[in-house]
Design an enzyme around this catalytic site. Sequence first.
Site, PDB file in Angstrom:
ATOM      1  N   THR A   1       0.350   5.612  -0.092  1.00 23.33           N
ATOM      2  CA  THR A   1      -0.378   6.917  -0.248  1.00 23.33           C
ATOM      3  C   THR A   1       0.267   7.552  -1.102  1.00 23.33           C
ATOM      4  O   THR A   1       1.407   8.014  -1.413  1.00 23.33           O
ATOM      5  CB  THR A   1      -0.449   7.454   1.046  1.00 23.33           C
ATOM      6  OG1 THR A   1      -1.346   6.598   2.175  1.00 23.33           O
ATOM      7  CG2 THR A   1      -0.942   8.643   1.069  1.00 23.33           C
TER       8      THR A   1
ATOM      9  N   TYR B   1      -0.738   4.541  13.045  1.00 20.65           N
ATOM     10  CA  TYR B   1      -2.047   5.067  13.012  1.00 20.65           C
ATOM     11  C   TYR B   1      -2.821   4.389  13.824  1.00 20.65           C
ATOM     12  O   TYR B   1      -2.331   3.794  14.859  1.00 20.65           O
ATOM     13  CB  TYR B   1      -2.326   4.693  11.234  1.00 20.65           C
ATOM     14  CG  TYR B   1      -1.548   5.497  10.151  1.00 20.65           C
ATOM     15  CD1 TYR B   1      -1.521   6.978  10.394  1.00 20.65           C
ATOM     16  CD2 TYR B   1      -0.688   4.945   9.715  1.00 20.65           C
ATOM     17  CE1 TYR B   1      -0.538   7.690   9.461  1.00 20.65           C
ATOM     18  CE2 TYR B   1       0.160   5.591   8.851  1.00 20.65           C
ATOM     19  CZ  TYR B   1       0.368   7.149   8.553  1.00 20.65           C
ATOM     20  OH  TYR B   1       1.040   7.621   8.142  1.00 20.65           O
TER      21      TYR B   1
ATOM     22  N   PRO C   1       0.956  -1.339   0.013  1.00 22.47           N
ATOM     23  CA  PRO C   1       0.031  -0.114   0.133  1.00 22.47           C
ATOM     24  C   PRO C   1       0.818   1.241   0.052  1.00 22.47           C
ATOM     25  O   PRO C   1       1.819   1.328   0.880  1.00 22.47           O
ATOM     26  CB  PRO C   1      -0.814  -0.249   1.152  1.00 22.47           C
ATOM     27  CG  PRO C   1      -0.064  -0.930   2.065  1.00 22.47           C
ATOM     28  CD  PRO C   1       0.834  -2.056   1.109  1.00 22.47           C
TER      29      PRO C   1
ATOM     30  N   ARG D   1      -2.407  -5.395   8.526  1.00 21.63           N
ATOM     31  CA  ARG D   1      -0.953  -4.963   8.163  1.00 21.63           C
ATOM     32  C   ARG D   1      -0.555  -4.806   9.749  1.00 21.63           C
ATOM     33  O   ARG D   1      -1.153  -3.784  10.379  1.00 21.63           O
ATOM     34  CB  ARG D   1      -0.815  -3.819   7.295  1.00 21.63           C
ATOM     35  CG  ARG D   1       0.749  -3.808   6.948  1.00 21.63           C
ATOM     36  CD  ARG D   1       0.909  -2.740   5.724  1.00 21.63           C
ATOM     37  NE  ARG D   1       2.126  -2.952   4.927  1.00 21.63           N
ATOM     38  CZ  ARG D   1       2.782  -2.350   4.357  1.00 21.63           C
ATOM     39  NH1 ARG D   1       2.639  -1.003   4.562  1.00 21.63           N
ATOM     40  NH2 ARG D   1       3.953  -2.716   3.825  1.00 21.63           N
TER      41      ARG D   1
ATOM     42  N   HIS E   1      -5.266  -1.386   8.338  1.00 20.43           N
ATOM     43  CA  HIS E   1      -3.965  -0.820   8.315  1.00 20.43           C
ATOM     44  C   HIS E   1      -3.660  -0.636   9.681  1.00 20.43           C
ATOM     45  O   HIS E   1      -4.367   0.317  10.606  1.00 20.43           O
ATOM     46  CB  HIS E   1      -4.005   0.738   7.933  1.00 20.43           C
ATOM     47  CG  HIS E   1      -2.429   1.178   7.579  1.00 20.43           C
ATOM     48  ND1 HIS E   1      -1.502   0.658   8.350  1.00 20.43           N
ATOM     49  CD2 HIS E   1      -1.939   2.205   6.990  1.00 20.43           C
ATOM     50  CE1 HIS E   1      -0.202   1.311   7.921  1.00 20.43           C
ATOM     51  NE2 HIS E   1      -0.542   2.326   7.053  1.00 20.43           N
ATOM     52  N   GLY E   2      -3.074  -1.894  10.185  1.00 18.15           N
ATOM     53  CA  GLY E   2      -2.709  -1.753  11.624  1.00 18.15           C
ATOM     54  C   GLY E   2      -1.127  -1.413  12.014  1.00 18.15           C
ATOM     55  O   GLY E   2      -0.626  -1.814  12.965  1.00 18.15           O
ATOM     56  N   ALA E   3      -0.341  -0.782  10.914  1.00 20.17           N
ATOM     57  CA  ALA E   3       1.022  -0.507  11.226  1.00 20.17           C
ATOM     58  C   ALA E   3       1.049   0.973  11.146  1.00 20.17           C
ATOM     59  O   ALA E   3       0.203   1.851  11.347  1.00 20.17           O
ATOM     60  CB  ALA E   3       1.419  -1.132   9.891  1.00 20.17           C
TER      61      ALA E   3
HETATM   62  C1  LIG Z   1       5.042   6.970  -1.075  1.00 21.27           C
HETATM   63  C2  LIG Z   1       4.758   5.970   0.072  1.00 21.27           C
HETATM   64  C3  LIG Z   1       3.405   6.033   0.577  1.00 21.27           C
HETATM   65  C4  LIG Z   1       3.140   4.881   1.559  1.00 21.27           C
HETATM   66  N1  LIG Z   1       1.793   4.890   1.936  1.00 21.27           N
HETATM   67  C5  LIG Z   1       1.515   3.970   2.756  1.00 21.27           C
HETATM   68  C6  LIG Z   1       0.354   3.456   2.874  1.00 21.27           C
HETATM   69  O1  LIG Z   1      -0.728   4.106   2.697  1.00 21.27           O
HETATM   70  N2  LIG Z   1      -0.033   2.487   3.907  1.00 21.27           N
HETATM   71  C7  LIG Z   1       0.898   1.563   4.258  1.00 21.27           C
HETATM   72  O2  LIG Z   1       0.518   0.771   5.134  1.00 21.27           O
HETATM   73  N3  LIG Z   1       2.173   1.735   3.971  1.00 21.27           N
HETATM   74  C8  LIG Z   1       2.400   3.050   3.290  1.00 21.27           C
HETATM   75  N4  LIG Z   1       4.054   3.049   2.842  1.00 21.27           N
HETATM   76  C9  LIG Z   1       4.842   2.050   3.252  1.00 21.27           C
HETATM   77  C10 LIG Z   1       5.109   0.936   2.278  1.00 21.27           C
HETATM   78  O3  LIG Z   1       3.931   0.313   2.103  1.00 21.27           O
HETATM   79  C11 LIG Z   1       6.359   0.186   2.329  1.00 21.27           C
HETATM   80  O4  LIG Z   1       6.226  -0.451   3.650  1.00 21.27           O
HETATM   81  C12 LIG Z   1       7.576   0.796   2.529  1.00 21.27           C
HETATM   82  O5  LIG Z   1       7.773   1.597   1.517  1.00 21.27           O
HETATM   83  C13 LIG Z   1       8.918   0.159   2.509  1.00 21.27           C
HETATM   84  O6  LIG Z   1       8.777  -1.031   1.341  1.00 21.27           O
HETATM   85  P1  LIG Z   1       9.597  -0.767   0.262  1.00 21.27           P
HETATM   86  O7  LIG Z   1      11.103  -0.683   0.603  1.00 21.27           O
HETATM   87  O8  LIG Z   1       9.352  -2.160  -0.620  1.00 21.27           O
HETATM   88  O9  LIG Z   1       9.534   0.397  -0.373  1.00 21.27           O
HETATM   89  C14 LIG Z   1       4.120   4.127   2.070  1.00 21.27           C
HETATM   90  C15 LIG Z   1       5.530   4.132   1.512  1.00 21.27           C
HETATM   91  C16 LIG Z   1       5.706   5.261   0.322  1.00 21.27           C
HETATM   92  C17 LIG Z   1       7.220   5.142  -0.127  1.00 21.27           C
END
Ligand SMILES: Cc1cc2nc3c(=O)[nH]c(=O)nc-3n(C[C@H](O)[C@H](O)[C@H](O)COP(=O)(O)O)c2cc1C
Length: 356
Positions: A25, A178, A23, A225, A173-175
Amino acid sequence: MTTLFDDYELAGIRLPNRIVMAPMTRVRSGAEGLATPSMAAYYAQRASAGLLISEGIQPNLVGQSNPLTPGLYTEQQTESWRQVTAAVHANGGRIFAQLMHGGRISHPDTTGLQPVGPSAVAARDVMVFSPTGPQPAPVPRELSTEEVGEQAKSYADAAVNAIAAGFDGVELHGANGYLIAQFLSSNANLRSDRYGGDIAGRICFAVEAVKGAVAAIGADKVGIRLSPGAGIWDAIDQDVPELYGALLAELAPLGLAYVHLEATTDEDTLVGLRRAWSGTLIVNPSDPNAPVPTDRAAAEHWLSLGADLISFGRAFIGNPDLVERLRAGLPIQEVGREVYFGGGDQGYITYTSHQY
Ligand SMILES: Cc1cc2nc3c(=O)[nH]c(=O)nc-3n(C[C@H](O)[C@H](O)[C@H](O)COP(=O)(O)O)c2cc1C
């Protein structure tokens, strides 16, 4: 040996590979929290992932954490998501909606409402997003015991809307600090009613929210999550193995679609949680502040440690065909942080598949 390119049966849905889009944002929704045609194009471009998980979607207005994030609590919002799910399905994909209630990580300038939380404790030394730029995290209003139940139910109501909008399921979203993570935390949650105190109290909100969603749309369509020990947005967990072990023990009999763990604590603890959870486990090998995005080596490491599916976040931003790039060993295009949040179609739907 299991590879990223083996298929997988997820609660009755066949995934053609083990690669999940995490996920993210992207702060590009329309007015009133509506999904847009650009969002439909963005997700449809990435439909070769085994599973897509949407950006965080607020289940009610007070749960909105950032300006220009989408919702799933009005009829119009529900309707607006149909173009997204239809485009993903037309391209052969599958998509879960991430339901994200920001709790205290919000601002009255964003929602017109005072943010709510388990206790009237602001996140320390934290700036939250607002329409005029970052501002210090406000002190949230402590929810009454009855109101806690209402906020837990907001996930179930949004889950019903998600299914009506054509999503294949929802992820709570439990991570990342939030609302659910605030209840799990020992410094954001100072309550003395049944939603606070010891571990049994601190997991109560998460369990109630999940059970509500399960009753509303069925366990096979509900995942959660978690980011054990992450401390993001100043929501600090204590007794991480015991806290998350107790939570998984409560969730185990429900038959959920999956648990999605971020690798935000030590490997031994995470492997212990894998052992404690016999259902489908998605692991995100990275964390939102890690300097390097999840790559193939990290993904294979976690498959070897027992993860069923691996989620990739940032690598999907500039590589809509990430699955093919990983399969064929093609270059992974890196993108800068400046395209992450907001900015319209540029840096959103402007990336192409690898050109041979
Ligand atoms: C631009 C951006 C927005 C994110 N938004 C969310 C979100 O809405 N919900 C969520 O659980 N994690 C969010 N994350 C965390 C990502 O899901 C992920 O856990 C994090 O980027 C690390 O993984 P990666 O190294 O594969 O990017 C976001 C990360 C980024 C970079």
